[in-house]
Design an enzyme around this catalytic site. Structure first.
Site, short mmCIF file in Angstrom:
data_model
loop_
_atom_site.label_atom_id
_atom_site.label_comp_id
_atom_site.label_asym_id
_atom_site.label_seq_id
_atom_site.Cartn_x
_atom_site.Cartn_y
_atom_site.Cartn_z
N ASP A 165 40.80 46.47 42.44
CA ASP A 165 41.30 44.41 43.01
C ASP A 165 41.00 44.19 41.70
O ASP A 165 39.52 44.11 41.07
CB ASP A 165 40.44 44.37 44.26
CG ASP A 165 40.92 43.26 45.02
OD1 ASP A 165 41.56 43.47 45.58
OD2 ASP A 165 40.74 42.22 43.92
N GLU A 192 46.97 41.31 43.53
CA GLU A 192 45.84 42.19 42.08
C GLU A 192 45.17 43.56 42.73
O GLU A 192 44.12 43.97 41.88
CB GLU A 192 44.87 40.86 42.08
CG GLU A 192 43.68 41.17 43.62
CD GLU A 192 44.55 39.68 43.77
OE1 GLU A 192 42.88 39.63 44.80
OE2 GLU A 192 45.34 39.94 44.34
#
Length: 629
Positions: free
Chosen positions: A278, A321
Site C-alpha cells: 500500500d 494505491e
C-alpha cells in the site's frame, strides 16, 4: 441427244457434286475449327472459374480466421497456408519490414511449408522465421513499397544470395533448381497508415497474369484487415485483465489466478507467497500536489513491481494505491527478502515535486499461514495494515489468526438467527441454510452465500455475489479513513447483517409499485431498529455491531432516520454502509423504476454530497468504484 452431250452432262453433274462436297468440307472445317476454339474458350473459362472459386475460398478462410478471435500469429499462419494450399503457390510468407545498421530487410513472421526446401533448412539449421530477406534492387523495392505497388521479380538467384550470402554460386544455382521457383511477388502491407511489411508468394511460373496480381492486391487488403482485427481482439483481451493506469494485472485477473495457483500448490505440495503493498500517504500527495501527482506515485510503484518480478510472478493493482504480488514456489523467508528489496527500491525513488515515496507491505505464505485463499489474503492485508499503523515504510510478516475472526462471528450469528427462527423466512429455506452452515467450514464464501440468500428472500433483484462486492468496497473505503482493523472487522459483519430487518417487513410493502403512504414510510423506517434490537440484540457477540446498523440510514444533513442525527455524530461505519447500500440499490431494478447504469449511479452519489453523506466520503467512494470491475 448425242454421245458427247451425255458426256458433258455427266461431267457437269460431277462438277456439281465436287463443288457440293468441297463446300460441305469447308463448312465442316469451319464447324470443327469453331468447336476447337469454343472448347479452348470453355477450358479457359473453367480454369478462370476454378481459380476464382479457390480465391473466394481462400478469402472465406481469412474471414473465418478474423472472426475467431485467435492470436495474430495464428491468423497470419492460417493465411499463408491458405495461399499455398488453395492457390498453388510453392511458398507464401508474411514479412515485417525492419531497419538496422545494415539497411532495410524483411523478417518473416509467418511462412507456409519450408521455404527453399528441407535441404536448405537442414543445412543451415534454421527456422524459416529466422530468415532475413535483403532484396537485390533495394531502391526499386523501397520505391515500390512507398507507392504501395506490387513488386514482381524473376531474379531468384539474387534473392537466395541475399538470404545466404556466404555460400558458393554453385550451391545457389542448385538450390534455385531444387525449389523450382521461377519468380516471386511482393505486395506491401499497411497498418495504421504506415508500412507494416509485405506479403510474399513464390511461384513456379515466370509470369504473373494481371488477374493474379489484382487478386494478390485484394488479398493483401484482407490481410491488413485481419491484422487490424486481431490487434483489436488482443487489445480488448489485455484491457479485460490489465489495469489501464499502470499496465499491471487487475483485481479480476488476480482473483482468478490465485485460485489456479492454490490448485497447483495443492497438487504439487508447493508453497507460494502473497505480497500486499500500500502506497503511504497517497491522500496527502493528492491534497498537496493534485491527483495527477498521486497517479505518478502509483505508476512509480507499478514500475518497481514490473522490474522486480520474475516472469512467473503476478503483480496486480487491486484498486487505489493497493497492489498484490503472487510469488509461485516462494516461502515466507523468500517473500520477506523480495518485499524488503522492493521497499528499499521504492524508498529510493525521487519524484518531481513529491520527492521520496514509501510503501507499507505485508507478506503471507500459502501452507505456512493458511490453506484458505480468502483467509490468506485477509492475513496479508492485516500484516500490511500493521506496517502502516506501526510507522509505515516497513515489511510485516503475517501471523495466523489467534482470536475469533470476523468470519466466525458472522458465521455463528447466522447459525443463531436461523436455528432459533429469529426471522420469518419459510422453514425450507431456513433449514437449507442452517444445514449448509453446519456442514461447511467457516470461510468468507459461506458467509457471503448465506447473506446473499437471505437478502434474496425479500429482494429478488439482489445479485449473487453482491454481498462480497459490498464487503470489498467497504474495506477499501474504510482504509481511506484509516480505520483500525477492529473497526473494519465490525464493518464487515455489519455489511452482512444491516438489512436483515427487511425480513420482518410485509413483502407487499417491499414490492409496492405505487408511491409509499406515510404509514408505509413509518414501517420502512423501522427496519434498522428491528434489525438492531429485535433480531440482533439477543445475540451478545454482535452487541458492538448494533449501533452501526441502527444508524446506517442517518443522513449527513440530519434528514435521515431513526434518530435524525447528523454529521460526525453518525459513526463512520454507518456512513460507509449507507453510501454502499445506496449505490447498489440504484443499480438494482425496483418495482417503481429501472436500474441505473454505473455512471448514472455515480452521478447520483455525487449529487447527494453534503446531503445524504459528506463530500469527502462521496469523493473517496467514487474514486474506488470507478476502478471497480
Amino acid at each position: 441427244m448425242g454421245f458427247f452431250d451425255n458426256i458433258r452432262k455427266i461431267k457437269d453433274e460431277i462438277d456439281r457434286v465436287e463443288s457440293s462436297v468441297y463446300t460441305g468440307k469447308q463448312s465442316l472445317m469451319e464447324v470443327y475449327e469453331r468447336n476447337v476454339k469454343l472448347e479452348a474458350e470453355i477450358a479457359a473459362r473453367t480454369k478462370e472459374l476454378d481459380t476464382a472459386n479457390r480465391q473466394m475460398l481462400t478469402l472465406q478462410h481469412i474471414w473465418d480466421m478474423m472472426n475467431s478471435s485467435k492470436p495474430l500469429s495464428s491468423v497470419l499462419n492460417a493465411i499463408v497456408n491458405s495461399l499455398q494450399g488453395e492457390l498453388g503457390y510453392l511458398h507464401s510468407c508474411i514479412a515485417k519490414r525492419l531497419v538496422d545498421k545494415d539497411g532495410i530487410y524483411l523478417q518473416l513472421v509467418a511462412c507456409s511449408g519450408e521455404l527453399f526446401g528441407n535441404s536448405f533448412l537442414e543445412r543451415f539449421n534454421c527456422d524459416p522465421c529466422d530468415l532475413r530477406l535483403k532484396f537485390p534492387d533495394i531502391e526499386e523495392l523501397s520505391n515500390t513499397i512507398e507507392h504501395n505497388r506490387i513488386y514482381h521479380s524473376k531474379d531468384i538467384l539474387s534473392l537466395i544470395r541475399s538470404v545466404v550470402p556466404d555460400v558458393s554460386e554453385e550451391f545457389v544455382k542448385d538450390l534455385a533448381k531444387t525449389t523450382n521457383t521461377k519468380s516471386y511477388v511482393l505486395v506491401p502491407l499497411s497498418y495504421k497508415h504506415s508500412h507494416f511489411g509485405s506479403l510474399l508468394v513464390f511461384s513456379s511460373r515466370e509470369e504473373a497474369t494481371e488477374n493474379e496480381l489484382n487478386f494478390l492486391n485484394l488479398f493483401a487488403k484482407q490481410i491488413e484487415l485481419a491484422i487490424t482485427i486481431a490487434d483489436l481482439f488482443q487489445a480488448v483481451k489485455e484491457q479485460a485483465i490489465t489495469d489501464g493506469m499502470t499496465g499491471l494485472f487487475n483485481r479480476r485477473y488476480f482473483e482468478e489466478f490465485i485460485k489456479k495457483e492454490a490448485i497447483r500448490a495443492n497438487r504439487q505440495n508447493q508453497k507460494f507467497t502473497v505480497i500486499g503493498l500500500d502506497l503511504d500517504h497517497l491522500k496527502r500527495i493528492n491534497d498537496k500536489y493534485g491527483h495527477n501527482y498521486g497517479d505518478i506515485a502509483i505508476k512509480a510503484i507499478a514500475e518497481v513491481l514490473k522490474s522486480s518480478c520474475r516472469s512467473i510472478d503476478i503483480a496486480a493493482r487491486m484498486g487505489g494505491e493497493e497492489f498484490n504480488v503472487i510469488l509461485p514456489g516462494v516461502d515466507s523467508q523468500g517473500g520477506l527478502i523480495f518485499a524488503e528489496r522492493i521497499r528499499k527500491t521504492i524508498e529510493a525513488i525521487q519524484l518531481e515535486k513529491i520527492g521520496n515515496i514509501t510503501a507499507s507491505i505485508g507478506v503471507g505464505t500459502y501452507f505456512e499461514h493458511s490453506e484458505d485463499i480468502d483467509e490468506l489474503l485477509e492475513l496479508v492485508d492485516n500484516a500490511m495494515y500493521s506496517s502502516k499503523r506501526n510507522g509505515r515504510n516497513r515489511v510485516t510478516l503475517a501471523t495466523p489468526i489467534t482470536e475469533i475472526s470476523w468470519q466466525e462471528v458472522a458465521f455463528s450469528t447466522f447459525v443463531d438467527i436461523l436455528s432459533k427462527h429469529r426471522i420469518p423466512i419459510d422453514s425450507n429455506t431456513s433449514k437449507l441454510l442452517d444445514t449448509k452452515l453446519n456442514e461447511m467450514s467457516i470461510n468468507n464464501d459461506i458467509v457471503y452465500q448465506v447473506s446473499d440468500e437471505l437478502v434474496s428472500t425479500y429482494n429478488p433483484e439482489h445479485e449473487a455475489g453482491g454481498t462480497k462486492r459490498k464487503v470489498i468496497l467497504a474495506t477499501l473505503l474504510a482504509k481511506r479513513f484509516d480505520l483500525p482493523k477492529e473497526s473494519i472487522d465490525k464493518l464487515k459483519i455489519a455489511i452482512l447483517l444491516y438489512d436483515i430487518g427487511n425480513t420482518m417487513l410485509p413483502k407487499e410493502l417491499l414490492s409496492k409499485k405505487e408511491p409509499l403512504s406515510e404509514e408505509d414510510k413509518v414501517s420502512i423506517k423501522q427496519h434498522p431498529i428491528i434489525a438492531a434490537r429485535e433480531i440482533l440484540q439477543p445475540i451478545s457477540r454482535v452487541n458492538d455491531i448494533i449501533p452501526i446498523i441502527e444508524k446506517h440510514h442517518e443522513n449527513w444533513n440530519g434528514t435521515g432516520y431513526p434518530a435524525n442525527i447528523s454529521g460526525e455524530e453518525i459513526p463512520i461505519e454507518s456512513q460507509i454502509i449507507l453510501i454502499i447500500d445506496s449505490y447498489f440499490a440504484l443499480m438494482e431494478k425496483r418495482p417503481y423504476r429501472d436500474a441505473l447504469t454505473k455512471d448514472e449511479a455515480i452521478r447520483t452519489i455525487m449529487d447527494e454530497s453534503n446531503s445524504k453523506w459528506s463530500d469527502k466520503l462521496a469523493t473517496e467512494f467514487v474514486e474506488i468504484v470507478k476502478e471497480d470491475i
